[in-house]
Design an enzyme around this catalytic site. Structure first.
Site, PDB file in Angstrom:
ATOM      1  N   HIS A  85       0.818  -1.208   0.000  1.00 13.34           N
ATOM      2  CA  HIS A  85       0.000   0.000   0.000  1.00 13.34           C
ATOM      3  C   HIS A  85       0.854   1.260   0.000  1.00 13.34           C
ATOM      4  CE1 HIS A  85       0.879   1.005   4.205  1.00 13.34           C
ATOM      5  NE2 HIS A  85       0.734  -0.277   4.485  1.00 13.34           N
ATOM      6  N   ARG A 120      -6.120   0.975   4.090  1.00 11.96           N
ATOM      7  CA  ARG A 120      -5.014   1.473   3.273  1.00 11.96           C
ATOM      8  C   ARG A 120      -4.634   0.511   2.156  1.00 11.96           C
ATOM      9  NH1 ARG A 120      -3.272  -0.079   8.343  1.00 11.96           N
ATOM     10  NH2 ARG A 120      -1.344  -1.300   8.573  1.00 11.96           N
ATOM     11  N   GLU A 133      -1.482  -6.494   7.771  1.00 13.33           N
ATOM     12  CA  GLU A 133      -0.124  -6.198   8.212  1.00 13.33           C
ATOM     13  C   GLU A 133       0.207  -6.992   9.477  1.00 13.33           C
ATOM     14  OE1 GLU A 133       2.801  -5.725   7.978  1.00 13.33           O
ATOM     15  OE2 GLU A 133       3.215  -3.584   7.745  1.00 13.33           O
ATOM     16  N   HIS A 184       0.462  -5.430   2.590  1.00  9.78           N
ATOM     17  CA  HIS A 184       1.287  -4.649   3.506  1.00  9.78           C
ATOM     18  C   HIS A 184       2.737  -5.128   3.482  1.00  9.78           C
ATOM     19  CE1 HIS A 184      -2.524  -3.206   5.314  1.00  9.78           C
ATOM     20  NE2 HIS A 184      -2.930  -4.405   4.950  1.00  9.78           N
TER      21      HIS A 184
END
Length: 239
Positions: free
Chosen positions: A9, A60, A87, A189
């Site tokens: 991202h 995100r 993440e 991520h």
């Protein structure tokens, strides 16, 4: 052969503030939005046609995937979201400024928490009544995780644990799509993608610590029918 594209991202609001982000659901910064769009432009220039998209359940990553696919004129591509692509969970470090953490615990200790393969950060304590502990996110009460067994929700992860979390989704969904000859894009991520890179490239525990994936720079793999890497290319904007 099938193509696999990994996109980290764009810069998040907390990235810009130098805060440990993890599972806290922050949005892209203005710079992050631009990076996501640029990733899509790079994919369009490469001419890759996707059949399937995957992303995490964090804003995100979802936003980055959508902006990139829109720039590549492929926003219609079927998409699956999974918490397993989230993440790494930074435990009690989430929300802390990285420089302040280094002042409190020392540069060496914070570096070990961030970069070692199998050292866990300070963990969040067990709780069931609220979504946060001292303002730090714990996912147990978040509706997006309501179908995840409570024992599988992390209170803090290293890269090793992140890989163990990501692999079941790789085996059940992503690898099957690739073996069917589908071109796949994953918007996720830094650490969940590093975990996949470690698995795909069969990188050692020691060497993976030197691998960095930049925001908004797609990693493009050509994979054979056994998902061995035939070629790899990192798409970067012109200087």
């Amino acid at each position: 052969m099938a193509k696999l594209v990994l996109i980290r991202h764009g810069q998040s609001e907390w990235n810009a503030l130098n805060l440990f982000n993890g599972w806290v659901d922050t949005k892209l910064s203005d710079k992050g939005i631009a990076q996501a769009k640029e990733a899509g432009q790079l994919l369009a220039e490469e001419g890759i046609q996707f059949d399937q998209a995957y992303t995490s359940v964090l804003t995100r990553a979802i936003t980055t995937l959508h902006l990139a696919l829109e720039e590549a004129d492929q926003l219609w591509v079927p998409e699956v979201k999974s918490w397993r692509l989230n993440e790494r969970h930074y435990g009690a470090l989430q929300g802390l400024n990285k420089a302040d953490a280094a002042t409190k615990w020392g540069d060496e200790q914070v570096h070990q928490w961030r970069r070692s393969y199998d050292v866990l950060p300070p963990l969040l304590e067990e709780q069931t009544e609220t979504m946060t502990i001292d303002g730090k996110s714990y996912p147990a009460m978040d509706r997006r995780y309501q179908d995840v067994p409570a024992g599988e929700l992390p209170k803090g992860e290293n890269l090793k644990v992140t890989l163990e979390r990501v692999l079941p989704f790789w085996d059940s969904d992503i690898s099957k799509a690739l073996k069917d000859g589908k071109n796949v894009v994953i918007g996720a991520h830094g650490n969940s993608l590093r975990a996949l890179v470690k698995h795909i490239e069969q990188i050692s525990d020691e060497d993976i610590m030197g691998v960095e994936i930049a925001n908004g720079q797609p990693w493009v793999y050509d994979l054979d029918e056994d998902l061995n890497v035939v070629s790899k290319k990192i798409l970067k904007p012109e200087a």
